[in-house]
Design an enzyme around this catalytic site. Structure first.
Site, short mmCIF file in Angstrom:
data_model
loop_
_atom_site.label_atom_id
_atom_site.label_comp_id
_atom_site.label_asym_id
_atom_site.label_seq_id
_atom_site.Cartn_x
_atom_site.Cartn_y
_atom_site.Cartn_z
N HIS A 60 1.40 1.97 2.27
CA HIS A 60 1.41 0.58 1.79
C HIS A 60 2.18 0.53 0.48
CE1 HIS A 60 -2.42 -0.87 4.09
NE2 HIS A 60 -1.56 -0.22 4.88
N GLU A 62 1.46 -0.72 -2.35
CA GLU A 62 0.65 -0.38 -3.53
C GLU A 62 0.46 1.13 -3.67
OE1 GLU A 62 -1.55 -4.02 -1.64
OE2 GLU A 62 -0.18 -2.45 -0.96
N CYS A 90 -5.64 -4.42 0.38
CA CYS A 90 -6.63 -4.05 1.39
C CYS A 90 -7.67 -3.11 0.74
CB CYS A 90 -5.94 -3.35 2.57
SG CYS A 90 -5.38 -1.67 2.19
N CYS A 93 -6.14 0.29 -0.56
CA CYS A 93 -5.34 0.15 -1.78
C CYS A 93 -6.22 -0.21 -2.98
CB CYS A 93 -4.24 -0.89 -1.58
SG CYS A 93 -3.00 -0.37 -0.37
#
Length: 167
Positions: A60, A62, A90, A93
């Protein structure tokens, strides 16, 4: 101790940088989420979603930005940093954000179904955890939301075309 002044113009600017990263994800046919990490007014990390490209569910924006920032500061602690991301983090993260002790998380579009910064839950400020991140939401909301919506409309249309061509 005086609280730092939060410059909303800076939030607008840095979210623009995260949006540029999200556009790169869109071009790569990844979910268009971008992130930047800022320390002392300077961007020290930039990333976009690359789960499909890297075949890695943890890739992801992040997570990739956190890894870059840790390398930039030569420490796993990012307590003097702010992360800007185009969509609410999410749970994976958000957990990493708490673990690295980010001072602040700024996001654009909320995620009421799966967001972990106040949408479905709030891991960034979970009472029993050892660190809490300051949260600012809704920065450049319409731009962030519209990028995501456009992407998913295109993906659904593409999937429908693919399904019809198989028949």
């Amino acid at each position: 101790m005086d609280e730092p002044i939060i410059d909303l113009q800076s939030d607008h600017y840095f979210m623009g940088e995260a949006l540029r990263q999200a556009a790169r994800a869109y071009e790569a046919e990844e979910v268009p989420i971008g992130a930047v990490i800022v320390r002392a007014g300077r961007i020290i990390a930039r990333a976009f979603n690359q789960a499909e490209l890297l075949k890695d569910a943890t890739a992801h924006a992040e997570m990739l930005a956190i890894t870059q920032a840790e390398q930039a500061v030569r420490d796993w602690r990012l307590n003097e940093c702010t992360l800007y991301v185009t969509k609410e983090p999410c749970p994976m993260c958000a957990g990493a954000m708490v673990h690295v002790r980010l001072a602040r998380v700024v996001f654009g579009a909320s995620d009421p179904k799966g967001g972990a910064a106040g949408g479905a839950m709030n891991l960034l400020q979970f009472p029993s955890l050892n660190h809490h991140c300051e949260i600012t939401s809704g920065v450049r909301l319409e731009e962030c939301r519209s990028l995501l919506q456009s992407f998913f409309i295109e993906q659904r249309a593409k999937n429908k075309r693919d399904k019809n061509s198989d028949n």
